[in-house]
Design a protein around this motif. Structure first.
Motif, PDB file in Angstrom:
ATOM      1  N   UNK A 153      67.028 -12.954  37.647  1.00 18.43           N
ATOM      2  CA  UNK A 153      66.256 -12.147  36.709  1.00 18.43           C
ATOM      3  C   UNK A 153      64.786 -12.511  36.647  1.00 18.43           C
ATOM      4  N   UNK A 154      64.375 -13.529  37.438  1.00 15.32           N
ATOM      5  CA  UNK A 154      62.982 -13.932  37.416  1.00 15.32           C
ATOM      6  C   UNK A 154      62.192 -13.156  38.465  1.00 15.32           C
ATOM      7  N   UNK A 155      60.902 -13.047  38.233  1.00 20.03           N
ATOM      8  CA  UNK A 155      60.031 -12.349  39.179  1.00 20.03           C
ATOM      9  C   UNK A 155      58.702 -13.059  39.210  1.00 20.03           C
ATOM     10  N   UNK A 156      58.224 -13.364  40.404  1.00 19.42           N
ATOM     11  CA  UNK A 156      56.926 -13.996  40.575  1.00 19.42           C
ATOM     12  C   UNK A 156      56.009 -13.020  41.289  1.00 19.42           C
ATOM     13  N   UNK A 157      54.961 -12.605  40.616  1.00 18.41           N
ATOM     14  CA  UNK A 157      54.023 -11.649  41.190  1.00 18.41           C
ATOM     15  C   UNK A 157      52.872 -12.385  41.871  1.00 18.41           C
ATOM     16  N   UNK A 158      52.529 -11.932  43.070  1.00 21.11           N
ATOM     17  CA  UNK A 158      51.380 -12.471  43.793  1.00 21.11           C
ATOM     18  C   UNK A 158      50.205 -11.511  43.656  1.00 21.11           C
ATOM     19  N   UNK A 159      49.083 -12.027  43.184  1.00 25.48           N
ATOM     20  CA  UNK A 159      47.857 -11.247  43.095  1.00 25.48           C
ATOM     21  C   UNK A 159      46.937 -11.679  44.241  1.00 25.48           C
ATOM     22  N   UNK A 160      46.578 -10.734  45.085  1.00 26.93           N
ATOM     23  CA  UNK A 160      45.652 -11.006  46.177  1.00 26.93           C
ATOM     24  C   UNK A 160      44.316 -10.351  45.867  1.00 26.93           C
ATOM     25  N   UNK A 161      43.258 -11.137  45.904  1.00 27.22           N
ATOM     26  CA  UNK A 161      41.913 -10.655  45.580  1.00 27.22           C
ATOM     27  C   UNK A 161      41.129 -10.497  46.880  1.00 27.22           C
ATOM     28  N   UNK A 162      40.528  -9.317  47.069  1.00 27.71           N
ATOM     29  CA  UNK A 162      39.770  -9.039  48.289  1.00 27.71           C
ATOM     30  C   UNK A 162      38.360  -8.572  47.900  1.00 27.71           C
ATOM     31  N   UNK A 163      37.359  -9.198  48.501  1.00 28.43           N
ATOM     32  CA  UNK A 163      35.971  -8.823  48.219  1.00 28.43           C
ATOM     33  C   UNK A 163      35.450  -7.914  49.334  1.00 28.43           C
ATOM     34  N   UNK A 164      35.376  -6.635  49.054  1.00 20.41           N
ATOM     35  CA  UNK A 164      34.803  -5.660  49.990  1.00 20.41           C
ATOM     36  C   UNK A 164      33.325  -5.382  49.703  1.00 20.41           C
ATOM     37  N   UNK A 165      32.752  -6.089  48.737  1.00 23.47           N
ATOM     38  CA  UNK A 165      31.337  -5.886  48.403  1.00 23.47           C
ATOM     39  C   UNK A 165      30.460  -6.531  49.473  1.00 23.47           C
ATOM     40  N   UNK A 166      29.242  -6.108  49.534  1.00 28.12           N
ATOM     41  CA  UNK A 166      28.284  -6.702  50.453  1.00 28.12           C
ATOM     42  C   UNK A 166      27.604  -7.921  49.862  1.00 28.12           C
ATOM     43  N   UNK A 167      28.169  -8.474  48.798  1.00 28.36           N
ATOM     44  CA  UNK A 167      27.604  -9.635  48.120  1.00 28.36           C
ATOM     45  C   UNK A 167      28.747 -10.493  47.593  1.00 28.36           C
ATOM     46  N   UNK A 168      28.453 -11.721  47.232  1.00 30.96           N
ATOM     47  CA  UNK A 168      29.478 -12.639  46.725  1.00 30.96           C
ATOM     48  C   UNK A 168      29.920 -12.238  45.325  1.00 30.96           C
ATOM     49  N   UNK A 169      31.214 -12.359  45.078  1.00 32.52           N
ATOM     50  CA  UNK A 169      31.810 -12.106  43.763  1.00 32.52           C
ATOM     51  C   UNK A 169      32.565 -13.370  43.348  1.00 32.52           C
ATOM     52  N   UNK A 170      32.475 -13.721  42.073  1.00 29.90           N
ATOM     53  CA  UNK A 170      33.215 -14.860  41.527  1.00 29.90           C
ATOM     54  C   UNK A 170      34.276 -14.314  40.563  1.00 29.90           C
ATOM     55  N   UNK A 171      35.519 -14.101  41.013  1.00 30.96           N
ATOM     56  CA  UNK A 171      36.567 -13.598  40.117  1.00 30.96           C
ATOM     57  C   UNK A 171      36.837 -14.560  38.968  1.00 30.96           C
ATOM     58  N   UNK A 172      37.158 -13.980  37.818  1.00 29.40           N
ATOM     59  CA  UNK A 172      37.609 -14.750  36.672  1.00 29.40           C
ATOM     60  C   UNK A 172      38.997 -14.295  36.284  1.00 29.40           C
ATOM     61  N   UNK A 173      39.811 -15.205  35.740  1.00 29.59           N
ATOM     62  CA  UNK A 173      41.165 -14.869  35.309  1.00 29.59           C
ATOM     63  C   UNK A 173      41.399 -15.366  33.894  1.00 29.59           C
ATOM     64  N   UNK A 174      42.148 -14.590  33.115  1.00 29.26           N
ATOM     65  CA  UNK A 174      42.468 -14.964  31.734  1.00 29.26           C
ATOM     66  C   UNK A 174      43.886 -14.545  31.418  1.00 29.26           C
ATOM     67  N   UNK A 175      44.727 -15.504  31.055  1.00 29.51           N
ATOM     68  CA  UNK A 175      46.099 -15.240  30.634  1.00 29.51           C
ATOM     69  C   UNK A 175      46.123 -14.961  29.138  1.00 29.51           C
ATOM     70  N   UNK A 176      46.874 -13.935  28.727  1.00 33.51           N
ATOM     71  CA  UNK A 176      46.976 -13.575  27.315  1.00 33.51           C
ATOM     72  C   UNK A 176      48.263 -14.085  26.688  1.00 33.51           C
ATOM     73  N   UNK A 177      48.423 -13.813  25.407  1.00 39.97           N
ATOM     74  CA  UNK A 177      49.669 -14.106  24.712  1.00 39.97           C
ATOM     75  C   UNK A 177      49.965 -15.569  24.509  1.00 39.97           C
ATOM     76  N   UNK A 178      48.966 -16.432  24.624  1.00 36.73           N
ATOM     77  CA  UNK A 178      49.200 -17.850  24.384  1.00 36.73           C
ATOM     78  C   UNK A 178      49.882 -18.585  25.509  1.00 36.73           C
TER      79      UNK A 178
END
Length: 242
Positions: free
Chosen positions: A17-42
């Motif tokens: 019954x468990x599920x592990x989701x993989x998030x893959x981040x891809x930068x298609x911009x012509x400049x650097x991006x610094x992703x941020x992540x925030x978990x909700x619900x404590x």
């Protein structure tokens, strides 16, 4: 023996019954991006709360269901006097890692609620906190889940941002676009006070600017009908500048 067999069966059901989701981040911009992540619900934060993606680069994170949270991309970042800071969507942690802090508006957000197996995941692209760069979410699923749809904000809202909402860079060009709520602090734009329900808070001329550029994205708080997407048991590709 019967008790041991029952325990084994219960453990098997629990694991299945468990599920592990993989998030893959891809930068298609012509400049650097610094992703941020925030978990909700404590819940505990993910293994990384902020990192660097050069143009063309990818990186992945995993979340154990049930999980909810949001992702965004910071731009025009640098370190001065040992303090890391970004011109757009900064999380004010003073570090590349956001450490449980959210994006300072204006910021394009991708929001998720990841469910356990058999239940629906919910996801969206939100411009409720304004816009700083284009983003999209694409479920990575097999043919059986082919009905799962991408959610995207591919348009450059900065290019058509009204002057009263625009956050300009040193060159005078818009590097981000505020929401009308942030710019004016008016309940009719913030869906608060007497406007705090779907029946009283309606699209405005400002929210429609965002909606025209990005029809699939949330343009104001109650923009649910065209902006909430669902899928089951998927992994997800989050693209900057899709």
């Amino acid at each position: 023996m019967a008790a041991i067999g029952l325990l084994t069966l219960l453990l098997a059901l629990l694991v299945s019954g468990t599920h592990q989701a993989t998030f893959t981040f891809k930068n298609n911009c012509g400049y650097t991006v610094w992703p941020g992540t925030l978990t909700g619900g404590g819940s505990s934060q993910l293994s990384s709360t902020g990192f660097k993606l050069s143009p063309g680069e990818s990186s992945s994170l995993e979340a154990q269901a049930p999980w909810s949270g949001r992702f965004w991309g910071r731009t025009i970042c640098s370190t001065t006097n040992n303090s890391f800071k970004c011109a757009t969507a900064d999380c004010a942690s003073g570090d590349i890692a956001c450490k449980g802090a959210g994006a300072i508006p204006p910021a394009t957000l991708v929001e998720f609620t990841i469910a356990t197996n058999g239940s629906l995941d919910f996801y969206d692209v939100s411009l409720v906190d304004g816009f700083n760069l284009p983003m999209s979410v694409t479920p990575q699923v097999g043919e059986t889940n082919s009905t799962c749809q991408s959610a995207s904000c591919p348009g450059d809202v900065n290019s058509i941002c009204p002057p009263e909402l625009s956050v300009n860079g040193a060159n005078g060009r818009a590097m981000a676009c505020k929401s009308a709520c942030e710019a004016f602090q008016d309940p009719k734009y913030c869906c608060s006070g007497n406007y705090g329900s779907p029946t009283t808070c309606k699209p405005t001329n400002y929210s429609m600017i965002f909606k025209k550029q990005c029809p699939q994205a949330y343009s104001y708080a109650y923009d649910d009908k065209t902006s909430t997407f669902t899928c089951t048991g998927a992994n997800y590709l989050i693209t900057f500048c899709p």
